[in-house]
Write an enzyme that holds these catalytic residues in place. Sequence first.
Site, PDB file in Angstrom:
ATOM      1  N   GLU A   1     -19.141 131.294 -43.263  1.00  0.00           N
ATOM      2  CA  GLU A   1     -18.353 130.147 -43.734  1.00  0.00           C
ATOM      3  C   GLU A   1     -19.212 129.127 -44.502  1.00  0.00           C
ATOM      4  OE1 GLU A   1     -14.461 129.404 -41.159  1.00  0.00           O
ATOM      5  OE2 GLU A   1     -16.256 128.847 -40.062  1.00  0.00           O
TER       6      GLU A   1
ATOM      7  N   HIS B   1     -14.793 123.508 -33.942  1.00  0.00           N
ATOM      8  CA  HIS B   1     -13.465 123.918 -33.456  1.00  0.00           C
ATOM      9  C   HIS B   1     -13.080 123.111 -32.214  1.00  0.00           C
ATOM     10  CE1 HIS B   1     -14.427 128.282 -35.074  1.00  0.00           C
ATOM     11  NE2 HIS B   1     -14.274 127.409 -36.053  1.00  0.00           N
TER      12      HIS B   1
ATOM     13  N   HIS C   1      -7.369 125.841 -36.740  1.00  0.00           N
ATOM     14  CA  HIS C   1      -8.715 126.413 -36.828  1.00  0.00           C
ATOM     15  C   HIS C   1      -9.787 125.408 -36.401  1.00  0.00           C
ATOM     16  CE1 HIS C   1     -11.962 128.118 -39.839  1.00  0.00           C
ATOM     17  NE2 HIS C   1     -12.458 127.839 -38.652  1.00  0.00           N
TER      18      HIS C   1
ATOM     19  N   HIS D   1     -18.744 121.459 -39.433  1.00  0.00           N
ATOM     20  CA  HIS D   1     -17.515 122.200 -39.138  1.00  0.00           C
ATOM     21  C   HIS D   1     -17.563 122.645 -37.687  1.00  0.00           C
ATOM     22  CE1 HIS D   1     -14.277 124.991 -38.976  1.00  0.00           C
ATOM     23  NE2 HIS D   1     -15.063 126.040 -38.821  1.00  0.00           N
TER      24      HIS D   1
HETATM   25 ZN   LIG Z   1     -14.485 127.921 -38.146  1.00  0.00          ZN
END
Ligand SMILES: [Zn+2]
Length: 236
Positions: free
Chosen positions: A80, A101, A163, A99
């Site tokens: 990612e 979750h 997500h 980033h």
């Molecule tokens: Zn992710």
Amino acid sequence: MAKSTHKDIKQLLIMAGKVLVAQGQDDFTRGHISFRLPDNPKLFFMKAHSIGLDEITMQNILTIDLEGNVVAGSARRHSEVYIHSEIFKARADVNCVIHTHPTYSVAFSATGRPMKCYGQPGALFYEALGVYADTINLIRSHAMGAGVARALGRHRAVLLKNHGVVVTGRSIEEAVVGTIMLENAAMVQLIVEAAGDPAPEFSRADIEKLKHDIGQPEQFKVNFDYLVRRVKRRGK
Ligand SMILES: [Zn+2]
């Protein structure tokens, strides 16, 4: 940050990872943090694949270019990476991208509702939170990364629907504290909306004043430094 050496930045990334895990932002080895090199804005440092956010070391940090290619380091790169490279391309003012979750932010993203200001951290994202809803899948291409950057727009953060979150900052401190505040705002809103029938909100002007005050650079640094001291005291 302009005077920071590469060693200073890497040490800050190591502590940022430990703070994020201590704050419940871990999801196995998923989640990543990156920081643009002040002396070469076309490159950034990034956490490697296969390790937790609290396992970043001076040795395993990768140096990556704006196309997502690893230019230094031998660890595995997150697929990612394009979240980071495309945001750095689109936003010259952004130096740090996170980033993760986090549970409440993911749950909140699934509701599709706009962020309200039901607690103070909510002010930071009031009418200032992007939503990326193209897919629940991993952001594994330039085009998908560019989509996330577009959904981010000029905001500091974007929800990846069902997500996770992507939170940016001019500094590592700003992105880390912003990530934690977004999770708190999502948690409070879910509680309020589950309780039902919320009382009227404060005025836009009142909320915008708070947004301005809590968005000052020294606020992020003071609170990040506190979280670093707490991690060090607890030894984890
Ligand atoms: Zn992710």
